[in-house]
Design a protein around this motif. Sequence first.
Motif, PDB file in Angstrom:
ATOM      1  N   CYS A   5       0.833  -1.205   0.000  1.00  0.00           N
ATOM      2  CA  CYS A   5       0.000   0.000   0.000  1.00  0.00           C
ATOM      3  C   CYS A   5       0.867   1.254   0.000  1.00  0.00           C
ATOM      4  O   CYS A   5       0.579   2.226  -0.705  1.00  0.00           O
ATOM      5  CB  CYS A   5      -0.917   0.008   1.219  1.00  0.00           C
ATOM      6  SG  CYS A   5      -2.314  -1.125   1.115  1.00  0.00           S
ATOM      7  N   GLY A   6       1.921   1.234   0.815  1.00  0.00           N
ATOM      8  CA  GLY A   6       2.808   2.386   0.874  1.00  0.00           C
ATOM      9  C   GLY A   6       3.493   2.669  -0.449  1.00  0.00           C
ATOM     10  O   GLY A   6       3.592   3.829  -0.880  1.00  0.00           O
ATOM     11  N   CYS A   8       2.472   1.708  -3.511  1.00  0.00           N
ATOM     12  CA  CYS A   8       1.489   2.108  -4.532  1.00  0.00           C
ATOM     13  C   CYS A   8       1.082   3.563  -4.353  1.00  0.00           C
ATOM     14  O   CYS A   8       1.066   4.343  -5.319  1.00  0.00           O
ATOM     15  CB  CYS A   8       0.263   1.203  -4.456  1.00  0.00           C
ATOM     16  SG  CYS A   8       0.535  -0.476  -5.037  1.00  0.00           S
ATOM     17  N   ALA A   9       0.739   3.938  -3.127  1.00  0.00           N
ATOM     18  CA  ALA A   9       0.339   5.321  -2.884  1.00  0.00           C
ATOM     19  C   ALA A   9       1.519   6.267  -3.055  1.00  0.00           C
ATOM     20  O   ALA A   9       1.399   7.338  -3.664  1.00  0.00           O
ATOM     21  CB  ALA A   9      -0.248   5.448  -1.482  1.00  0.00           C
ATOM     22  N   SER A  98      -1.927   2.218  -9.851  1.00  0.00           N
ATOM     23  CA  SER A  98      -1.486   2.133  -8.454  1.00  0.00           C
ATOM     24  C   SER A  98      -2.654   1.983  -7.491  1.00  0.00           C
ATOM     25  O   SER A  98      -2.450   1.917  -6.269  1.00  0.00           O
ATOM     26  CB  SER A  98      -0.655   3.373  -8.085  1.00  0.00           C
ATOM     27  OG  SER A  98      -1.413   4.558  -8.224  1.00  0.00           O
ATOM     28  N   ALA A 101      -3.530  -0.547  -4.153  1.00  0.00           N
ATOM     29  CA  ALA A 101      -3.632  -0.317  -2.706  1.00  0.00           C
ATOM     30  C   ALA A 101      -5.081  -0.340  -2.240  1.00  0.00           C
ATOM     31  O   ALA A 101      -5.389  -0.827  -1.146  1.00  0.00           O
ATOM     32  CB  ALA A 101      -2.997   1.034  -2.348  1.00  0.00           C
ATOM     33  N   GLN A 102      -5.990   0.146  -3.086  1.00  0.00           N
ATOM     34  CA  GLN A 102      -7.390   0.227  -2.688  1.00  0.00           C
ATOM     35  C   GLN A 102      -8.136  -1.077  -2.915  1.00  0.00           C
ATOM     36  O   GLN A 102      -9.312  -1.187  -2.563  1.00  0.00           O
ATOM     37  CB  GLN A 102      -8.068   1.381  -3.430  1.00  0.00           C
ATOM     38  CG  GLN A 102      -7.423   2.721  -3.174  1.00  0.00           C
ATOM     39  CD  GLN A 102      -7.273   3.022  -1.686  1.00  0.00           C
ATOM     40  OE1 GLN A 102      -8.120   2.644  -0.872  1.00  0.00           O
ATOM     41  NE2 GLN A 102      -6.197   3.707  -1.328  1.00  0.00           N
ATOM     42  N   VAL A 105      -6.829  -2.783   0.749  1.00  0.00           N
ATOM     43  CA  VAL A 105      -7.427  -2.312   2.009  1.00  0.00           C
ATOM     44  C   VAL A 105      -8.733  -3.048   2.330  1.00  0.00           C
ATOM     45  O   VAL A 105      -8.886  -3.599   3.428  1.00  0.00           O
ATOM     46  CB  VAL A 105      -7.613  -0.787   1.992  1.00  0.00           C
ATOM     47  CG1 VAL A 105      -8.399  -0.326   3.220  1.00  0.00           C
ATOM     48  CG2 VAL A 105      -6.262  -0.083   1.957  1.00  0.00           C
ATOM     49  N   LEU A 124      -2.884  -1.099   7.502  1.00  0.00           N
ATOM     50  CA  LEU A 124      -2.563  -0.886   6.092  1.00  0.00           C
ATOM     51  C   LEU A 124      -2.472   0.596   5.759  1.00  0.00           C
ATOM     52  O   LEU A 124      -1.626   1.023   4.973  1.00  0.00           O
ATOM     53  CB  LEU A 124      -3.591  -1.576   5.186  1.00  0.00           C
ATOM     54  CG  LEU A 124      -3.153  -2.958   4.674  1.00  0.00           C
ATOM     55  CD1 LEU A 124      -3.066  -3.954   5.822  1.00  0.00           C
ATOM     56  CD2 LEU A 124      -4.104  -3.476   3.601  1.00  0.00           C
ATOM     57  N   MET A 125      -3.348   1.405   6.377  1.00  0.00           N
ATOM     58  CA  MET A 125      -3.295   2.839   6.117  1.00  0.00           C
ATOM     59  C   MET A 125      -2.053   3.462   6.732  1.00  0.00           C
ATOM     60  O   MET A 125      -1.517   4.450   6.199  1.00  0.00           O
ATOM     61  CB  MET A 125      -4.558   3.513   6.647  1.00  0.00           C
ATOM     62  CG  MET A 125      -5.813   3.172   5.865  1.00  0.00           C
ATOM     63  SD  MET A 125      -5.667   3.512   4.095  1.00  0.00           S
ATOM     64  CE  MET A 125      -5.299   5.258   4.116  1.00  0.00           C
ATOM     65  N   LEU A 128       0.355   2.855   4.124  1.00  0.00           N
ATOM     66  CA  LEU A 128       0.092   3.726   2.975  1.00  0.00           C
ATOM     67  C   LEU A 128       0.613   5.130   3.235  1.00  0.00           C
ATOM     68  O   LEU A 128       1.309   5.724   2.388  1.00  0.00           O
ATOM     69  CB  LEU A 128      -1.410   3.736   2.693  1.00  0.00           C
ATOM     70  CG  LEU A 128      -1.895   4.459   1.439  1.00  0.00           C
ATOM     71  CD1 LEU A 128      -3.155   3.785   0.894  1.00  0.00           C
ATOM     72  CD2 LEU A 128      -2.199   5.924   1.735  1.00  0.00           C
TER      73      LEU A 128
END
Length: 383
Positions: A5-6, A8-9, A98, A101-102, A105, A124-125, A128
């Motif tokens: 997630c990190g 991708c964001a 990307s 990530a969503q 989550v 996960l956030m 991110l």
Amino acid sequence: MAVACGLCAGSNYVNQPLLHSIATHLGVGDGTAALTVTLAQVSYAFGLLLLVPLGDLLERRRLIVSLMVLAACGMLLSGFAQGFALLAVGTLMTGLFSVAAQVLVPMAATLAAPGRSGQAVGLLMSGLLTGILAARSVAGLLSELGGWSLAYRVVAGALLLVALALWSVLPTSRNQAPPRYGQALRSLATLAARHPRLRSRALLGALSFGSTSVLFSTMALLLAGPPHGLGDAAIGLVGLAGVAGALMANVAGRLADRGWGQATTAASVALVLLSWGALWLGHANLAWFIAGMLVIDLALSGVHISNQNVIYQLAPEARSRVNAVYMTSYFTGAAAGSALGSAAWQGGGWAATCAVGAGMALLNAGALLYDRRLARSAVTAAA
């Protein structure tokens, strides 16, 4: 999953501390270079609308890995661009894909034990948001070492490595009776119409991220000019002031599991507005700027995690699609904030930029009152 997630964001934030260097190297104006921030967010919004619903249709592990590989290809295009057009194409491609990530989550919320979905989403956030902050800092440092394009190439390699790791460790996961793609897309409007709090929370997210994106799209331009005169590496390190936001994500998730989501949202909305006072003072004082950035990152995280905890309870069988509705609104607000911030910077400098950011924060307070009324109505109806 949190690391993925990190990355991708963060891939959509690599450009933020590099805007001045990109403008200088490609021979374009600062305003044109700042458009890459808006392009990333607009393409991300389209990915949320068109690709995230696939998480309710397809096998999720294969989908996530495929999206990450395509996002890495976009980063490579940007990293080898010798003109703004190719950089723009690479930025659009990275933003579109990307959104892996969503998909991750809501998958985490599905895999979590009962009563712990808020904690799982918060974890996960945290990853991110840490990725976003690390992207700014690492991009600035890499730019000092090997030029702005090196940051894009390194992140592309990291995306490919983590995609391979996810393929090895993620369980297979898919809905037992998935809808057709056309039905899934049509159901987005149905979900938004059926759940008023999905609409109110989407508005809260859009205005919060929009206000924050006014800052994201202009901070490098402010810090690179007088009186600060910072280089890419220093601008990236300033971004680390928002690390509290990453920590707040996990805290906000735990508070939501304990029933404090509404209070967390209210406090976070107030902090978004207050942060703009500190950021305005930051025009001439770096300490005030860092304080304002810390507060606004923390506040954005609190709003976002509280929002997700609410929306995932509305339709557990359609979490990817609910997330698509919410996140499309979220990044549409971000794109609007970036565009308005760039226009304000060109038209009136930092004072006008702060006025636009604070104006969006005031509108957000109105959205909070609307959501609180809906929450009270829901409690009354249930009683």
